[in-house]
Design an enzyme around this catalytic site. Structure first.
Site, short mmCIF file in Angstrom:
data_model
loop_
_atom_site.label_atom_id
_atom_site.label_comp_id
_atom_site.label_asym_id
_atom_site.label_seq_id
_atom_site.Cartn_x
_atom_site.Cartn_y
_atom_site.Cartn_z
N ILE A 1 40.80 -112.57 -32.96
CA ILE A 1 42.06 -112.83 -32.27
C ILE A 1 41.85 -113.12 -30.78
O ILE A 1 42.73 -113.68 -30.12
CB ILE A 1 43.02 -111.64 -32.45
CG1 ILE A 1 44.47 -112.02 -32.10
CG2 ILE A 1 42.58 -110.45 -31.60
CD1 ILE A 1 45.05 -113.10 -32.99
N ALA B 1 42.49 -116.74 -29.54
CA ALA B 1 43.89 -117.14 -29.41
C ALA B 1 44.46 -116.66 -28.08
O ALA B 1 45.23 -117.38 -27.43
CB ALA B 1 44.69 -116.59 -30.58
N HIS C 1 42.80 -98.15 -31.19
CA HIS C 1 43.75 -98.63 -30.19
C HIS C 1 44.09 -97.55 -29.17
O HIS C 1 44.05 -97.77 -27.96
CB HIS C 1 45.04 -99.12 -30.86
CG HIS C 1 44.92 -100.48 -31.45
ND1 HIS C 1 45.96 -101.10 -32.12
CD2 HIS C 1 43.89 -101.37 -31.48
CE1 HIS C 1 45.58 -102.30 -32.52
NE2 HIS C 1 44.32 -102.48 -32.16
N LYS D 1 48.84 -104.81 -31.77
CA LYS D 1 49.61 -103.87 -32.57
C LYS D 1 48.71 -103.30 -33.68
O LYS D 1 47.69 -103.92 -34.04
CB LYS D 1 50.86 -104.55 -33.15
CG LYS D 1 50.64 -105.95 -33.76
CD LYS D 1 49.93 -105.89 -35.07
CE LYS D 1 49.52 -107.24 -35.60
NZ LYS D 1 48.59 -107.13 -36.73
N ASP E 1 50.00 -103.56 -40.53
CA ASP E 1 49.39 -104.78 -40.00
C ASP E 1 50.43 -105.84 -39.66
O ASP E 1 50.48 -106.35 -38.54
CB ASP E 1 48.39 -105.35 -41.01
CG ASP E 1 47.81 -106.68 -40.54
OD1 ASP E 1 47.36 -106.76 -39.39
OD2 ASP E 1 47.85 -107.65 -41.32
#
Length: 361
Positions: free
Chosen positions: A15, A18, A81, A99, A181
């Site tokens: 990710i 991006a 996280h 997230k 997710d």
């Protein structure tokens, strides 16, 4: 805005590219450092930044204490996280992360408390809700085009991420599954559209004990499933509207709309909240489906626009929209839904949040 907000990235996985595509287009953001468990991945991400100058750092502990890092972009796996965010907050850095905010309510509460005590900003994806798709839909709801909202549906159906992800195990471990997710995209959108959730009813299942990796160098390997992979529920929003939710890694194909909102005067078709844009269609009572023109949101937005909004909010001394408070409420809704599924009864949602400010076009 003055000087750009200097960003240190933790996690250079799939990710991160991006995010980089978005951040390199923004004057108010500058990437200065990156770290990853795989130094080669960190180096590859740093090398993509035009002009260079991005430090490849050996560890999270080293990155969060750097003088050239104002904020940490936390792109690690869900299980860590909270750990990474807490380390960054402890070092006096603002944090924006992927997230979910955390995998437990206690961990999420600890992050909010730490950020508040230190006077630091804490933000969390998804920021897709700031794009033109969801914001145009929200403007239609807020503008009364469907009357009083009474119901909504939200569907995310796929055979599973192991088909395309080369290292998919984390999707099937605690903190993963279709609800934790993908649910944040849909639930964040629903809070923007209909407000916070006050009560949930749910059911969940785990049809397969193992999954098989479908791509990459590990294709054909099998791994165990530790979470429910099909979750369905009914959510009662504070305003009274009821949402029917289905999140599944067990559906081979479906012809289901991502989100629809139905009111006393019409219905609204909302584009996939995993994307920033898309067609918004209105069906007024007695009329026909008609596409609405883009009327709100950030055109051309990409992942990282929430971090840009946080940087702007710092400069303007206003709340940022992709807030930890919203992410904490979304996490609570998801965990309460799973609790309700296990207990076979409806449960109240103890947390609350304020709907973020809408985004003007």
């Amino acid at each position: 805005m003055g000087e750009p907000l200097r960003i240190g990235v933790v996690g250079a996985g799939a990710i991160s590219g991006a995010y980089l595509d978005t951040l390199e287009r923004l004057d108010g953001i500058r990437l200065t450092a990156v770290t990853d468990l795989d130094p080669a991945r960190a180096g590859a991400l740093a090398a993509r930044v035009p002009g260079g100058g991005v430090a490849v750092v050996g560890s999270v502990a080293d990155l969060v204490v750097r003088d050239d890092v104002d904020a940490v972009l936390n792109l690690t796996v869900p299980a860590v996280h909270a750990e990474v965010a807490l380390a960054a907050l402890g070092a006096g850095k603002h944090v924006y992360g992927e997230k979910p905010l955390a995998t437990t309510r206690a961990a999420a509460d600890g992050l909010l408390a730490a950020a508040a005590a230190a006077g630091l900003r804490l933000g969390c994806a998804p920021d897709t809700v700031l794009g033109t798709g969801l914001q145009t839909a929200r403007a239609a709801v807020d503008g009364g085009l469907i009357g009083t909202p009474v119901a909504a549906t939200a569907f995310m159906t796929t055979p599973g991420h192991e088909r395309w992800h080369p290292d998919p195990e984390f999707y099937y471990r605690p903190g993963g599954g279709p609800l934790l997710d993908m649910g944040p995209y849909y639930l964040s959108a629903l809070v923007h559209l209909l407000g916070p959730v006050v009560e949930v009813t749910g059911a969940a299942s785990r049809p397969r004990a193992e999954r098989e990796i479908g791509s990459g160098p590990r294709a054909g390997e099998r791994f165990g499933v530790a979470v429910d992979t099909h979750v369905t529920g009914v959510l009662r929003h504070a305003g009274g509207a009821l949402t029917t939710l289905v999140m599944s890694f067990d559906i081979q194909a479906a012809r289901l709309p991502s989100i629809e909102v139905h009111g006393t005067a019409g219905s609204l078709s909302v584009p996939d909240p995993n994307h920033f844009d898309g067609l918004v269609e209105l069906h007024p009572a007695g009329g026909e489906w008609t596409a609405l023109p883009v009327s709100a949101g950030c055109p051309g937005a990409g992942r990282g626009i929430g971090l840009a909004d946080l940087a702007e909010a710092l400069a303007e001394d206003r709340p940022h929209r992709a807030s930890a408070e919203l992410a904490r409420h979304v996490l609570d809704v998801m965990l309460t839904l799973l609790d309700a599924a296990r207990e076979g009864r409806s449960l109240g949602v103890s947390s609350d949040c304020v709907r973020p400010e809408p985004v003007r076009l």
